[in-house]
Design a protein around this motif. Structure first.
Motif, PDB file in Angstrom:
ATOM      1  N   LEU A 222       0.808  -1.217   0.000  1.00  0.00           N
ATOM      2  CA  LEU A 222       0.000   0.000   0.000  1.00  0.00           C
ATOM      3  C   LEU A 222       0.844   1.271   0.000  1.00  0.00           C
ATOM      4  O   LEU A 222       0.398   2.316  -0.492  1.00  0.00           O
ATOM      5  CB  LEU A 222      -0.930   0.018   1.219  1.00  0.00           C
ATOM      6  N   MET A 223       2.055   1.202   0.554  1.00  0.00           N
ATOM      7  CA  MET A 223       2.868   2.407   0.689  1.00  0.00           C
ATOM      8  C   MET A 223       3.160   3.087  -0.655  1.00  0.00           C
ATOM      9  O   MET A 223       2.973   4.299  -0.801  1.00  0.00           O
ATOM     10  CB  MET A 223       4.165   2.091   1.437  1.00  0.00           C
ATOM     11  N   PRO A 224       3.625   2.363  -1.687  1.00  0.00           N
ATOM     12  CA  PRO A 224       3.843   3.040  -2.982  1.00  0.00           C
ATOM     13  C   PRO A 224       2.563   3.626  -3.572  1.00  0.00           C
ATOM     14  O   PRO A 224       2.595   4.687  -4.202  1.00  0.00           O
ATOM     15  CB  PRO A 224       4.404   1.921  -3.871  1.00  0.00           C
ATOM     16  N   ILE A 225       1.428   2.931  -3.346  1.00  0.00           N
ATOM     17  CA  ILE A 225       0.161   3.442  -3.861  1.00  0.00           C
ATOM     18  C   ILE A 225      -0.195   4.760  -3.177  1.00  0.00           C
ATOM     19  O   ILE A 225      -0.614   5.734  -3.823  1.00  0.00           O
ATOM     20  CB  ILE A 225      -0.956   2.399  -3.666  1.00  0.00           C
ATOM     21  N   LEU A 226      -0.024   4.820  -1.847  1.00  0.00           N
ATOM     22  CA  LEU A 226      -0.323   6.041  -1.104  1.00  0.00           C
ATOM     23  C   LEU A 226       0.599   7.187  -1.521  1.00  0.00           C
ATOM     24  O   LEU A 226       0.157   8.335  -1.667  1.00  0.00           O
ATOM     25  CB  LEU A 226      -0.195   5.782   0.401  1.00  0.00           C
ATOM     26  N   VAL A 227       1.884   6.885  -1.707  1.00  0.00           N
ATOM     27  CA  VAL A 227       2.838   7.919  -2.123  1.00  0.00           C
ATOM     28  C   VAL A 227       2.449   8.485  -3.485  1.00  0.00           C
ATOM     29  O   VAL A 227       2.496   9.701  -3.719  1.00  0.00           O
ATOM     30  CB  VAL A 227       4.268   7.342  -2.153  1.00  0.00           C
ATOM     31  N   GLN A 228       2.006   7.590  -4.385  1.00  0.00           N
ATOM     32  CA  GLN A 228       1.584   8.053  -5.707  1.00  0.00           C
ATOM     33  C   GLN A 228       0.293   8.858  -5.613  1.00  0.00           C
ATOM     34  O   GLN A 228       0.095   9.832  -6.352  1.00  0.00           O
ATOM     35  CB  GLN A 228       1.399   6.849  -6.641  1.00  0.00           C
ATOM     36  N   GLN A 229      -0.604   8.485  -4.699  1.00  0.00           N
ATOM     37  CA  GLN A 229      -1.841   9.246  -4.517  1.00  0.00           C
ATOM     38  C   GLN A 229      -1.542  10.655  -4.000  1.00  0.00           C
ATOM     39  O   GLN A 229      -2.197  11.623  -4.404  1.00  0.00           O
ATOM     40  CB  GLN A 229      -2.772   8.517  -3.547  1.00  0.00           C
ATOM     41  N   ILE A 230      -0.567  10.773  -3.105  1.00  0.00           N
ATOM     42  CA  ILE A 230      -0.198  12.093  -2.582  1.00  0.00           C
ATOM     43  C   ILE A 230       0.343  12.968  -3.707  1.00  0.00           C
ATOM     44  O   ILE A 230      -0.008  14.149  -3.838  1.00  0.00           O
ATOM     45  CB  ILE A 230       0.836  11.944  -1.449  1.00  0.00           C
ATOM     46  N   TYR A 231       1.193  12.383  -4.540  1.00  0.00           N
ATOM     47  CA  TYR A 231       1.753  13.144  -5.670  1.00  0.00           C
ATOM     48  C   TYR A 231       0.639  13.609  -6.604  1.00  0.00           C
ATOM     49  O   TYR A 231       0.606  14.772  -7.036  1.00  0.00           O
ATOM     50  CB  TYR A 231       2.750  12.273  -6.435  1.00  0.00           C
ATOM     51  N   LEU A 232      -0.283  12.707  -6.900  1.00  0.00           N
ATOM     52  CA  LEU A 232      -1.355  13.035  -7.836  1.00  0.00           C
ATOM     53  C   LEU A 232      -2.280  14.100  -7.259  1.00  0.00           C
ATOM     54  O   LEU A 232      -2.705  15.021  -7.967  1.00  0.00           O
ATOM     55  CB  LEU A 232      -2.143  11.769  -8.179  1.00  0.00           C
TER      56      LEU A 232
END
Length: 647
Positions: A222-232
């Motif tokens: 989940l961590m990479p997904i959350l990091v990408q969501q923050i960027y987006l």
């Protein structure tokens, strides 16, 4: 030397199998004991290398292959290539994997070329694997090829090589697993489709939470997904969502070092609070150590370096940034359009100006332009500063001279940069700002001719812009060239409706025989274009007034109904003469000398004679023939008869 049966039996006897799970630490201990007795046993060396790889001790595994020599490398090319790949020796891993066959080693080849950013080669390997599913191995998941292929296509778009991507749109199979949904979101981000990427990331998160993974594995995924969501969310300007998602991310718990560093950078960049630049620098340094096997891609590393330099500039380390960026810029032998290099040029310019803007900054940077005549980023920075000052007259010749230097260079790469679509567009924009339409057409035609001679696939955007501007000239030569441009675009994409319309417009008045019926069929029918036009309403409305006349009429003040007589000015008492009669009309010629007034009449014989001689068109008495004219000067008595004196 092959392992004898007693050695292998002794090794297997010391292994404990617990529910089918092998303890690789025990395997390693057992094989080390056997290798102490027979160091040159290739089979035992192979077992030891595999055990080290299973334990993620990749450096030790590679050391084992180096100690085993060519025999061990030839016996286990898959394991050797994998050890090279995991230790960051990507070129060597690709070379070893290319020399062997097998589905497993082809996976290593694809991964090594992917990490080496040779995405086109990686995509070719994955397509070969997808074309032969019958020889798949037991460890390969059905979605592995699709997951990795999506990642390759996304990277091609990040490299601005989207034309090499074999995938143009996402399918239903890309939404079935959280891995594919995540890569599909990355694919959409690389194409600028942020709204679609937001939906895909949410689906990837939901699928991950609903998967059969353990809680620990779910947290890691989940961590990479959350990091990408923050960027987006930050790209979409959703500051509240950024703060909410940031509370769910624990940066120390992010498993990958590269993702951990990116997460920290995004946290600092998206924070609403003004961070102390010195503290920000220390935080970034705490996560900056990234192993070679997990290194960032070029476009990621470029952004990271960019942010690090900005932090140093905020910490007043101007001289250090100037030296560091210049050393990297100087390593580039020729001019380039690469973002990573040109971004360094902008930072170098910022370091030299020490925070100045406008004319003072331009004054400091102009000497650098002369010392670095092929620095694209620096030249564009000065052009931008001129434009911010609305000094387009200085920006245009500066860019023209810079491009002329590249054009006169002997380096072929400088020529490619000179006619790159971005620089051509910058010069065309300056010409358009000055209303120089002929210069716009000339520049676009020149760039088009260069690329059409240089390559079979010139930049489509440049060709389309050149053709569009050439049509506007209405000159036969320009129309002929525009027709050739649109014809070449139709050869690449026969379904390009814009190119078909351009070709018809180019040849309609000069060479209509070159227009085929199929090209006319691609145009929108006139009946559809005028379907929503009310003819009766147009007729009843009368003749339309041009917009510029309406604007002029709106700005013009309404006429006065009756002109009022001008008010007489009231004279000050101090300016009124004693004999002034207010009822008497003032002489309008009172300001002229008396002799220049229309009513002046000279008095006496001399005055009347002079006045008659000055009259235009009046009679002029011709001198008699026997009268001698004087040459001027002298005493004036030469023509008189001398009187006789008294005797």
């Amino acid at each position: 030397m092959a392992a004898n049966s007693s050695d292998l039996s002794a090794l297997l006897a010391r292994l404990d199998l617990n529910d089918g799970t092998v303890d690789h630490d025990k395997i390693l201990q057992a094989v080390n004991a056997q290798l102490a007795k027979s160091k040159n046993n290739v089979d035992l060396q192979h077992i030891r290398a595999v055990a080290l790889l299973k334990l993620d001790r990749f450096d030790d595994a590679l050391r084992q292959f180096e100690q085993g020599g060519d025999k061990l490398k030839q016996k286990a090319p898959l394991e050797y290539a994998y050890a090279l790949y995991k230790t960051g020796k990507l070129d060597e891993a690709s070379k070893v994997a290319s020399g062997s066959s097998g589905r497993g080693i082809n996976h290593v080849l694809a991964q090594a070329t992917y990490r080496a950013e040779n995405f086109q080669h990686a995509g070719d390997v994955y397509r070969q694997l997808a074309s032969r599913p019958q020889d798949g191995e037991s460890f390969e998941s059905p979605n592995d090829i699709n997951i990795n292929s999506l990642a390759v296509d996304a990277q091609l778009h990040w490299q601005a090589n989207g034309g090499l991507s074999k995938k143009n749109k996402l399918g239903r199979e890309d939404m079935e697993a959280f891995e594919t949904a995540y890569n599909a979101a990355c694919f959409s981000i690389s194409r600028g489709e942020l709204a679609q990427a937001e939906v895909l990331l949410k689906r990837a998160r939901d699928l991950c939470l609903a998967s059969d993974l353990s809680e620990e594995d779910k947290k890691a995924e989940l961590m990479p997904i959350l990091v990408q969501q923050i960027y987006l969310a930050s790209q979409l300007g959703k500051a509240d969502d950024v703060e909410k998602l940031a509370t769910e991310v624990s940066i120390p718990e992010v498993p990958d070092s590269s993702t951990r560093h990116i997460a920290l950078m995004n946290e600092l960049a998206s924070s609403r609070q003004v961070e102390n630049p010195y503290l920000s620098k220390r935080k970034l340094e705490s996560t900056s150590h990234i192993p070679r096997s997990d290194r960032l891609f070029t476009f990621q590393q470029s952004l990271m370096d960019h942010n690090n330099y900005i932090t140093e500039l905020q910490s007043n380390k101007h001289e250090g940034v100037a030296r560091s960026t210049l050393s990297k810029i100087s390593a580039q032998p020729s001019s380039t359009t690469a973002f990573s290099t040109n971004a360094l040029s902008v930072l170098n310019a910022a370091a030299h100006t020490n925070g100045l803007r406008g004319r003072p900054a331009i004054k400091k940077l102009l000497p650098l332009v002369h010392r670095r005549p092929r620095d694209v980023g620096l030249a564009l920075t000065v052009v931008q500063l001129y434009c911010q000052e609305s000094n387009y007259g200085a920006a245009t010749p500066l860019l023209e001279n810079f491009l002329l230097r590249l054009e006169n260079s002997t380096d072929e790469q400088d020529h490619d940069v000179r006619f790159s679509p971005g620089l051509v567009a910058a010069l065309v924009a300056l010409y358009a700002k000055a209303g120089r339409k002929a210069a716009v057409r000339s520049e676009l035609a020149k760039a088009t001719d260069y690329w059409r001679q240089k390559t079979k696939n010139p930049p489509t955007s440049l060709l389309m812009a050149a053709g569009t501007h050439l049509i506007e000239s209405h000159q036969p030569g320009d129309l002929e060239k525009a027709g050739e441009i649109f014809s070449s675009l139709l050869e690449v994409d026969p379904n390009d409706h814009a190119a078909a319309a351009g070709l018809v417009a180019a040849y309609a008045t000069t060479q209509p025989d070159k227009i085929s019926p199929s090209q006319l069929d691609k145009l929108t029918p006139i009946s559809r274009l005028v379907a929503d036009v009310d003819v009766d309403a147009l007729e009843s409305a009368g003749i339309a007034t041009p917009p510029f006349q309406l604007q002029a009429a709106a700005k013009r003040p309404p006429p006065k109904e009756k002109e009022e007589p001008a008010k007489k000015k009231k004279l000050r008492p101090s300016k009124i003469p004693k004999d002034f009669d207010p009822d008497k009309k003032m002489d309008p010629e009172r300001w002229l000398p008396m002799k220049d007034r229309s009513y002046y009449r000279p008095k006496g014989k001399k005055g009347k004679k002079r006045d008659a001689g000055l009259t235009q068109g009046g009679f002029v008495e011709e001198p008699k023939a026997n009268q001698a004219q004087t040459s001027g000067g002298g005493g004036g008595g030469q023509g008189k008869k001398k009187k006789k004196g008294k005797k």
